[in-house]
Design a protein around this motif. Structure first.
Motif, PDB file in Angstrom:
ATOM      1  N   ALA A 182       0.982  -1.224   0.021  1.00  0.00           N
ATOM      2  CA  ALA A 182       0.186   0.022   0.122  1.00  0.00           C
ATOM      3  C   ALA A 182       0.740   1.152  -0.053  1.00  0.00           C
ATOM      4  CB  ALA A 182      -1.038  -0.201   1.087  1.00  0.00           C
ATOM      5  N   VAL A 183       1.746   1.318   0.574  1.00  0.00           N
ATOM      6  CA  VAL A 183       2.802   2.422   0.903  1.00  0.00           C
ATOM      7  C   VAL A 183       3.434   2.632  -0.513  1.00  0.00           C
ATOM      8  CG1 VAL A 183       4.822   1.518   1.742  1.00  0.00           C
ATOM      9  CG2 VAL A 183       4.175   3.791   2.249  1.00  0.00           C
ATOM     10  N   ASP A 184       4.021   1.529  -1.162  1.00  0.00           N
ATOM     11  CA  ASP A 184       4.619   1.702  -2.516  1.00  0.00           C
ATOM     12  C   ASP A 184       3.731   2.195  -3.447  1.00  0.00           C
ATOM     13  OD1 ASP A 184       6.829   0.460  -1.399  1.00  0.00           O
ATOM     14  OD2 ASP A 184       6.533  -1.487  -2.224  1.00  0.00           O
ATOM     15  N   SER A 185       2.200   1.723  -3.511  1.00  0.00           N
ATOM     16  CA  SER A 185       1.374   2.157  -4.482  1.00  0.00           C
ATOM     17  C   SER A 185       1.077   3.944  -4.033  1.00  0.00           C
ATOM     18  CB  SER A 185       0.241   1.549  -4.090  1.00  0.00           C
ATOM     19  OG  SER A 185      -0.900   2.025  -5.122  1.00  0.00           O
ATOM     20  N   PHE A 186       1.144   4.190  -2.837  1.00  0.00           N
ATOM     21  CA  PHE A 186       0.851   5.524  -2.445  1.00  0.00           C
ATOM     22  C   PHE A 186       2.018   6.376  -2.793  1.00  0.00           C
ATOM     23  CE2 PHE A 186       1.024   9.116   0.784  1.00  0.00           C
ATOM     24  CZ  PHE A 186      -0.112   9.585   0.611  1.00  0.00           C
TER      25      PHE A 186
ATOM     26  N   ASN B 244      -7.748   8.421  -2.757  1.00  0.00           N
ATOM     27  CA  ASN B 244      -7.860   6.986  -2.521  1.00  0.00           C
ATOM     28  C   ASN B 244      -6.881   5.999  -2.082  1.00  0.00           C
ATOM     29  OD1 ASN B 244      -9.708   4.506  -3.567  1.00  0.00           O
ATOM     30  ND2 ASN B 244      -7.997   4.101  -4.622  1.00  0.00           N
ATOM     31  N   GLU B 245      -5.584   6.410  -2.502  1.00  0.00           N
ATOM     32  CA  GLU B 245      -4.688   5.559  -2.249  1.00  0.00           C
ATOM     33  C   GLU B 245      -4.265   5.690  -0.663  1.00  0.00           C
ATOM     34  OE1 GLU B 245      -3.073   3.292  -3.703  1.00  0.00           O
ATOM     35  OE2 GLU B 245      -3.910   3.481  -5.710  1.00  0.00           O
TER      36      GLU B 245
ATOM     37  N   THR C 280       8.089   5.074   3.769  1.00  0.00           N
ATOM     38  CA  THR C 280       8.814   4.138   3.330  1.00  0.00           C
ATOM     39  C   THR C 280       9.635   3.372   4.152  1.00  0.00           C
ATOM     40  OG1 THR C 280       8.178   4.843   1.306  1.00  0.00           O
ATOM     41  CG2 THR C 280       9.746   3.006   1.250  1.00  0.00           C
ATOM     42  N   ASP C 281      10.550   4.041   4.646  1.00  0.00           N
ATOM     43  CA  ASP C 281      11.596   3.754   5.709  1.00  0.00           C
ATOM     44  C   ASP C 281      11.008   3.020   6.881  1.00  0.00           C
ATOM     45  OD1 ASP C 281      13.544   4.422   3.787  1.00  0.00           O
ATOM     46  OD2 ASP C 281      13.971   6.213   4.897  1.00  0.00           O
TER      47      ASP C 281
END
Length: 370
Positions: A63-67, A74-75, A177-178
Protein backbone atom coordinates in the motif's frame (compact mmCIF):
# COMPACT_ATOMS: atom_id res chain seq x y z
CA UNK A 1 26.27 -33.20 74.61
CA UNK A 2 26.64 -30.24 72.23
CA UNK A 3 27.42 -32.63 69.37
CA UNK A 4 24.27 -34.68 70.12
CA UNK A 5 22.11 -31.53 70.10
CA UNK A 6 23.67 -30.38 66.82
CA UNK A 7 23.04 -33.76 65.25
CA UNK A 8 19.44 -33.73 66.50
CA UNK A 9 18.84 -30.25 65.04
CA UNK A 10 20.36 -31.33 61.74
CA UNK A 11 17.95 -34.26 61.53
CA UNK A 12 14.96 -31.97 62.26
CA UNK A 13 16.16 -29.43 59.68
CA UNK A 14 16.61 -32.13 57.05
CA UNK A 15 13.09 -33.36 57.72
CA UNK A 16 11.68 -29.86 57.31
CA UNK A 17 13.49 -29.39 54.02
CA UNK A 18 12.23 -32.69 52.65
CA UNK A 19 8.70 -31.92 53.80
CA UNK A 20 8.68 -28.46 52.20
CA UNK A 21 10.05 -29.80 48.92
CA UNK A 22 7.64 -32.70 48.46
CA UNK A 23 4.26 -30.95 48.55
CA UNK A 24 1.78 -31.42 45.69
CA UNK A 25 1.98 -27.73 44.81
CA UNK A 26 5.73 -27.76 44.10
CA UNK A 27 6.19 -26.80 40.40
CA UNK A 28 8.88 -29.44 39.99
CA UNK A 29 6.80 -32.30 41.43
CA UNK A 30 3.47 -32.09 39.57
CA UNK A 31 2.78 -34.34 36.59
CA UNK A 32 2.87 -31.55 34.02
CA UNK A 33 5.03 -31.46 30.90
CA UNK A 34 6.12 -27.86 30.45
CA UNK A 35 7.98 -28.81 27.27
CA UNK A 36 4.70 -29.88 25.67
CA UNK A 37 3.07 -26.64 26.85
CA UNK A 38 5.87 -24.57 25.34
CA UNK A 39 5.69 -26.49 22.07
CA UNK A 40 1.95 -25.81 21.93
CA UNK A 41 2.52 -22.10 22.42
CA UNK A 42 5.30 -21.99 19.84
CA UNK A 43 3.69 -23.96 17.02
CA UNK A 44 0.00 -23.26 17.48
CA UNK A 45 -0.05 -19.73 18.85
CA UNK A 46 3.15 -17.71 18.53
CA UNK A 47 4.10 -18.66 14.96
CA UNK A 48 0.55 -18.19 13.59
CA UNK A 49 0.40 -14.81 15.34
CA UNK A 50 3.59 -13.67 13.63
CA UNK A 51 2.34 -15.10 10.33
CA UNK A 52 -0.76 -12.96 10.72
CA UNK A 53 1.36 -9.89 11.47
CA UNK A 54 3.60 -10.62 8.48
CA UNK A 55 0.65 -11.00 6.12
CA UNK A 56 -0.79 -7.66 7.13
CA UNK A 57 2.65 -6.01 7.12
CA UNK A 58 3.21 -7.24 3.56
CA UNK A 59 -0.08 -5.58 2.57
CA UNK A 60 1.04 -2.37 4.27
CA UNK A 61 4.30 -2.38 2.32
CA UNK A 62 2.36 -2.84 -0.94
CA UNK A 63 0.00 0.00 0.00
CA UNK A 64 2.77 2.47 0.81
CA UNK A 65 4.59 1.59 -2.42
CA UNK A 66 1.40 2.29 -4.35
CA UNK A 67 0.83 5.54 -2.46
CA UNK A 68 4.39 6.67 -3.15
CA UNK A 69 3.94 6.15 -6.88
CA UNK A 70 0.49 7.72 -6.98
CA UNK A 71 -0.31 9.83 -3.89
CA UNK A 72 -4.06 10.31 -4.14
CA UNK A 73 -7.02 10.43 -1.77
CA UNK A 74 -8.02 6.91 -2.73
CA UNK A 75 -4.52 5.54 -2.14
CA UNK A 76 -4.31 7.41 1.16
CA UNK A 77 -7.59 5.90 2.30
CA UNK A 78 -6.37 2.40 1.42
CA UNK A 79 -3.08 2.99 3.21
CA UNK A 80 -4.80 4.33 6.34
CA UNK A 81 -7.16 1.34 6.58
CA UNK A 82 -4.41 -1.23 6.06
CA UNK A 83 -2.23 0.52 8.64
CA UNK A 84 -5.01 0.29 11.23
CA UNK A 85 -5.33 -3.43 10.53
CA UNK A 86 -1.60 -3.90 11.08
CA UNK A 87 -1.79 -1.91 14.32
CA UNK A 88 -4.57 -4.24 15.47
CA UNK A 89 -2.49 -7.29 14.50
CA UNK A 90 0.40 -5.93 16.56
CA UNK A 91 -1.73 -6.09 19.72
CA UNK A 92 -1.82 -9.88 19.28
CA UNK A 93 1.96 -10.19 18.87
CA UNK A 94 3.21 -7.73 21.47
CA UNK A 95 3.11 -10.24 24.32
CA UNK A 96 5.72 -12.45 22.64
CA UNK A 97 8.66 -10.13 23.36
CA UNK A 98 10.98 -13.06 23.95
CA UNK A 99 13.72 -14.83 22.02
CA UNK A 100 14.14 -13.27 18.57
CA UNK A 101 11.71 -10.42 19.29
CA UNK A 102 13.60 -9.47 22.43
CA UNK A 103 16.90 -9.61 20.55
CA UNK A 104 15.76 -6.90 18.10
CA UNK A 105 13.78 -4.87 20.69
CA UNK A 106 10.59 -5.37 18.71
CA UNK A 107 8.25 -3.63 21.17
CA UNK A 108 10.43 -0.55 21.49
CA UNK A 109 10.96 -0.40 17.73
CA UNK A 110 7.29 -0.85 16.85
CA UNK A 111 5.28 0.84 19.58
CA UNK A 112 7.03 3.48 21.68
CA UNK A 113 4.32 6.02 22.34
CA UNK A 114 3.54 8.86 22.40
CA UNK A 115 5.50 9.60 19.27
CA UNK A 116 7.85 12.59 19.10
CA UNK A 117 6.47 14.76 16.30
CA UNK A 118 9.28 17.28 16.63
CA UNK A 119 11.91 14.59 16.10
CA UNK A 120 9.96 13.19 13.15
CA UNK A 121 9.89 16.64 11.57
CA UNK A 122 13.61 17.08 12.10
CA UNK A 123 14.38 13.69 10.59
CA UNK A 124 12.34 14.09 7.46
CA UNK A 125 13.47 17.65 6.79
CA UNK A 126 17.14 16.71 7.05
CA UNK A 127 16.72 13.43 5.23
CA UNK A 128 19.50 12.11 7.45
CA UNK A 129 18.54 9.64 10.20
CA UNK A 130 19.17 6.14 11.43
CA UNK A 131 15.97 4.42 12.51
CA UNK A 132 17.96 1.64 14.18
CA UNK A 133 19.23 3.90 16.95
CA UNK A 134 17.49 4.06 20.33
CA UNK A 135 17.25 7.84 19.97
CA UNK A 136 14.69 7.28 17.19
CA UNK A 137 12.39 4.87 19.06
CA UNK A 138 9.91 7.74 19.47
CA UNK A 139 10.12 8.72 15.82
CA UNK A 140 9.18 5.45 14.14
CA UNK A 141 6.93 2.43 14.35
CA UNK A 142 3.15 2.46 14.57
CA UNK A 143 2.84 5.68 16.63
CA UNK A 144 4.87 7.58 14.03
CA UNK A 145 2.73 6.16 11.21
CA UNK A 146 -0.39 7.08 13.19
CA UNK A 147 0.80 10.70 13.16
CA UNK A 148 1.99 10.72 9.53
CA UNK A 149 -1.23 9.19 8.19
CA UNK A 150 -3.80 10.85 10.46
CA UNK A 151 -2.22 13.72 12.36
CA UNK A 152 -0.65 16.07 9.85
CA UNK A 153 -3.90 17.96 9.22
CA UNK A 154 -7.61 17.93 10.02
CA UNK A 155 -8.76 16.41 6.72
CA UNK A 156 -7.48 13.74 4.35
CA UNK A 157 -7.26 16.30 1.55
CA UNK A 158 -5.00 18.49 3.67
CA UNK A 159 -2.95 15.45 4.77
CA UNK A 160 -2.47 14.53 1.11
CA UNK A 161 -0.97 17.98 0.46
CA UNK A 162 1.87 17.11 2.82
CA UNK A 163 2.82 14.30 0.43
CA UNK A 164 2.33 16.19 -2.82
CA UNK A 165 2.80 19.95 -2.67
CA UNK A 166 4.10 20.89 0.78
CA UNK A 167 7.77 21.44 1.59
CA UNK A 168 9.61 18.15 2.23
CA UNK A 169 6.83 16.14 0.52
CA UNK A 170 9.37 13.82 -1.13
CA UNK A 171 11.23 13.34 2.15
CA UNK A 172 7.95 12.59 3.88
CA UNK A 173 7.19 9.82 1.38
CA UNK A 174 10.67 8.40 1.90
CA UNK A 175 10.23 8.50 5.67
CA UNK A 176 6.95 6.60 5.41
CA UNK A 177 8.63 3.99 3.25
CA UNK A 178 11.57 3.63 5.63
CA UNK A 179 9.40 3.16 8.71
CA UNK A 180 7.25 0.54 7.05
CA UNK A 181 10.33 -1.11 5.58
CA UNK A 182 11.81 -1.56 9.05
CA UNK A 183 8.55 -2.98 10.40
CA UNK A 184 8.44 -5.51 7.57
CA UNK A 185 12.12 -6.45 7.87
CA UNK A 186 11.93 -7.06 11.62
CA UNK A 187 8.63 -8.93 11.41
CA UNK A 188 10.01 -11.19 8.68
CA UNK A 189 13.19 -11.76 10.66
CA UNK A 190 11.43 -12.73 13.89
CA UNK A 191 9.06 -15.10 12.09
CA UNK A 192 11.92 -16.73 10.18
CA UNK A 193 13.81 -17.23 13.42
CA UNK A 194 10.85 -19.04 14.99
CA UNK A 195 10.30 -21.17 11.91
CA UNK A 196 13.93 -22.15 11.50
CA UNK A 197 15.10 -23.60 14.76
CA UNK A 198 14.03 -21.39 17.64
CA UNK A 199 11.05 -23.61 18.53
CA UNK A 200 13.50 -26.30 19.67
CA UNK A 201 15.44 -23.77 21.74
CA UNK A 202 12.24 -22.42 23.24
CA UNK A 203 10.72 -25.73 24.30
CA UNK A 204 13.99 -27.23 25.54
CA UNK A 205 14.40 -24.47 28.16
CA UNK A 206 11.52 -26.00 30.11
CA UNK A 207 12.46 -25.10 33.67
CA UNK A 208 10.97 -22.30 35.76
CA UNK A 209 14.19 -20.54 36.69
CA UNK A 210 15.22 -17.13 35.41
CA UNK A 211 16.13 -17.54 31.75
CA UNK A 212 13.73 -20.42 31.13
CA UNK A 213 11.05 -20.13 28.48
CA UNK A 214 8.27 -20.46 31.05
CA UNK A 215 9.81 -17.60 33.01
CA UNK A 216 10.04 -15.42 29.89
CA UNK A 217 6.47 -16.26 28.89
CA UNK A 218 5.02 -15.51 32.33
CA UNK A 219 7.01 -12.28 32.62
CA UNK A 220 5.89 -10.99 29.23
CA UNK A 221 2.33 -12.10 29.94
CA UNK A 222 2.29 -9.99 33.10
CA UNK A 223 4.28 -7.10 31.63
CA UNK A 224 1.98 -6.70 28.62
CA UNK A 225 -1.09 -6.50 30.86
CA UNK A 226 0.76 -3.91 32.94
CA UNK A 227 1.45 -1.85 29.82
CA UNK A 228 -2.29 -1.61 29.26
CA UNK A 229 -2.84 -0.71 32.90
CA UNK A 230 -0.24 2.09 32.89
CA UNK A 231 0.82 3.53 29.50
CA UNK A 232 -2.38 2.74 27.62
CA UNK A 233 -4.90 3.82 30.26
CA UNK A 234 -3.37 4.88 33.58
CA UNK A 235 -1.01 7.56 32.33
CA UNK A 236 -3.54 9.28 30.01
CA UNK A 237 -6.05 9.09 32.89
CA UNK A 238 -3.61 10.96 35.11
CA UNK A 239 -2.53 8.18 37.47
CA UNK A 240 1.08 9.33 37.21
CA UNK A 241 0.34 13.07 37.13
CA UNK A 242 -1.67 13.87 40.27
CA UNK A 243 -4.95 12.86 38.57
CA UNK A 244 -4.43 15.44 35.81
CA UNK A 245 -5.42 13.76 32.50
CA UNK A 246 -2.81 13.64 29.73
CA UNK A 247 -4.88 13.01 26.57
CA UNK A 248 -1.95 13.22 24.18
CA UNK A 249 -0.25 10.32 25.94
CA UNK A 250 -2.76 7.85 24.52
CA UNK A 251 -1.82 5.11 22.09
CA UNK A 252 -3.09 5.78 18.54
CA UNK A 253 -3.83 9.38 19.53
CA UNK A 254 -4.29 10.66 15.97
CA UNK A 255 -6.41 7.85 14.52
CA UNK A 256 -8.46 7.67 17.71
CA UNK A 257 -8.66 3.88 18.06
CA UNK A 258 -6.89 3.78 21.42
CA UNK A 259 -9.73 2.08 23.33
CA UNK A 260 -10.12 -0.54 20.60
CA UNK A 261 -6.42 -1.36 20.78
CA UNK A 262 -6.51 -1.59 24.58
CA UNK A 263 -9.46 -3.99 24.44
CA UNK A 264 -7.72 -6.11 21.79
CA UNK A 265 -4.62 -6.30 23.95
CA UNK A 266 -6.56 -7.37 27.04
CA UNK A 267 -8.54 -9.93 25.04
CA UNK A 268 -5.32 -11.31 23.66
CA UNK A 269 -3.77 -11.74 27.11
CA UNK A 270 -6.84 -13.76 28.06
CA UNK A 271 -6.36 -15.81 24.89
CA UNK A 272 -2.71 -16.46 25.73
CA UNK A 273 -3.66 -17.60 29.24
CA UNK A 274 -5.84 -20.41 27.89
CA UNK A 275 -3.66 -21.04 24.80
CA UNK A 276 -6.35 -20.06 22.31
CA UNK A 277 -5.02 -19.62 18.75
CA UNK A 278 -5.96 -16.34 17.05
CA UNK A 279 -8.05 -18.24 14.49
CA UNK A 280 -8.99 -21.49 16.17
CA UNK A 281 -10.18 -23.32 19.23
CA UNK A 282 -8.34 -23.97 22.48
CA UNK A 283 -6.18 -27.06 22.42
CA UNK A 284 -3.17 -28.35 24.31
CA UNK A 285 -1.50 -27.34 27.53
CA UNK A 286 -1.51 -23.72 28.69
CA UNK A 287 -0.65 -21.44 31.59
CA UNK A 288 -4.18 -22.09 32.83
CA UNK A 289 -3.84 -25.87 32.76
CA UNK A 290 -0.46 -25.53 34.48
CA UNK A 291 -2.05 -23.60 37.35
CA UNK A 292 -4.84 -26.16 37.56
CA UNK A 293 -2.34 -29.03 37.74
CA UNK A 294 -0.53 -27.20 40.53
CA UNK A 295 -3.79 -26.94 42.43
CA UNK A 296 -3.31 -23.19 42.81
CA UNK A 297 -6.13 -21.46 44.65
CA UNK A 298 -7.26 -17.94 45.52
CA UNK A 299 -9.68 -17.51 48.43
CA UNK A 300 -10.69 -21.15 48.20
CA UNK A 301 -11.35 -21.07 44.44
CA UNK A 302 -9.13 -22.26 41.59
CA UNK A 303 -6.73 -19.42 40.83
CA UNK A 304 -7.19 -19.90 37.07
CA UNK A 305 -10.97 -19.38 37.38
CA UNK A 306 -10.42 -16.25 39.48
CA UNK A 307 -8.04 -14.87 36.88
CA UNK A 308 -10.44 -15.54 33.99
CA UNK A 309 -13.33 -13.97 35.88
CA UNK A 310 -11.27 -10.84 36.54
CA UNK A 311 -10.04 -10.77 32.95
CA UNK A 312 -13.63 -10.83 31.71
CA UNK A 313 -14.66 -8.07 34.08
CA UNK A 314 -11.69 -5.87 33.11
CA UNK A 315 -12.39 -6.38 29.41
CA UNK A 316 -16.11 -5.65 29.84
CA UNK A 317 -15.43 -2.40 31.72
CA UNK A 318 -12.83 -1.30 29.16
CA UNK A 319 -15.27 -1.93 26.33
CA UNK A 320 -17.59 0.62 27.95
CA UNK A 321 -15.02 3.39 27.52
CA UNK A 322 -15.90 5.47 24.44
CA UNK A 323 -13.38 6.12 21.69
CA UNK A 324 -11.24 8.10 21.52
CA UNK A 325 -9.59 7.62 24.90
CA UNK A 326 -8.09 11.10 24.61
CA UNK A 327 -11.61 12.53 25.02
CA UNK A 328 -12.77 9.91 27.51
CA UNK A 329 -10.04 10.62 30.07
CA UNK A 330 -11.26 14.23 30.21
CA UNK A 331 -15.01 13.83 29.74
CA UNK A 332 -15.80 10.31 30.99
CA UNK A 333 -13.28 10.03 33.81
CA UNK A 334 -15.46 7.81 36.01
CA UNK A 335 -15.97 5.21 33.27
CA UNK A 336 -12.25 5.11 32.46
CA UNK A 337 -11.34 4.88 36.15
CA UNK A 338 -13.65 1.89 36.67
CA UNK A 339 -11.88 0.10 33.82
CA UNK A 340 -8.49 1.01 35.26
CA UNK A 341 -9.42 -0.39 38.69
CA UNK A 342 -10.58 -3.72 37.23
CA UNK A 343 -7.41 -4.00 35.14
CA UNK A 344 -5.39 -3.30 38.29
CA UNK A 345 -7.19 -6.07 40.20
CA UNK A 346 -6.20 -8.59 37.54
CA UNK A 347 -2.64 -7.29 37.71
CA UNK A 348 -2.28 -8.46 41.31
CA UNK A 349 -3.37 -11.98 40.37
CA UNK A 350 -1.06 -12.43 37.39
CA UNK A 351 1.96 -10.60 38.73
CA UNK A 352 1.93 -12.04 42.25
CA UNK A 353 -0.31 -15.09 42.69
CA UNK A 354 0.33 -16.84 39.37
CA UNK A 355 4.17 -16.56 39.32
CA UNK A 356 4.31 -17.57 42.99
CA UNK A 357 2.31 -20.73 42.31
CA UNK A 358 4.53 -21.61 39.37
CA UNK A 359 7.79 -20.87 41.11
CA UNK A 360 8.59 -18.15 38.57
CA UNK A 361 10.35 -14.91 39.52
CA UNK A 362 9.05 -11.65 38.05
CA UNK A 363 12.20 -9.96 36.79
CA UNK A 364 10.99 -6.94 34.86
CA UNK A 365 10.82 -3.42 36.26
CA UNK A 366 7.55 -1.49 36.23
CA UNK A 367 7.36 0.76 33.19
CA UNK A 368 5.60 4.05 32.59
CA UNK A 369 5.60 3.58 28.85
CA UNK A 370 6.33 1.28 25.94
Amino acid sequence: MRQKISAFLAIILSGLILTSGCGKDSPNKVNFDRKVMLENYANNIIIPTYQNLKSKTDSLKTAVDSFTVNPSLNELDVLQNIFLNVYRAWQLAEVYELGPAKDVLLRSSFNTFPTDTTLIGSNLRSGSYNLETASNFKAKGFPALDFLLFGLAASDAAILDFYTTETSAANRLTYLTDIIGEIKTKTDGVLNFWQNGYVETFKSADGTDVGSSTSYLVNEFSYTWELTKNPRIGIPLGKKSLEIPLPKKTEAYYSGISVELAVLNLQNIRRVFIAEPINGTVQGLSLKTYLDELGAEHNGQPLSDTILTQFDLAIAKTELVPNPLSDAVANNTTVVNVAYIEIQKAMVLIKNDMPSAMGVLITYQDSDGD
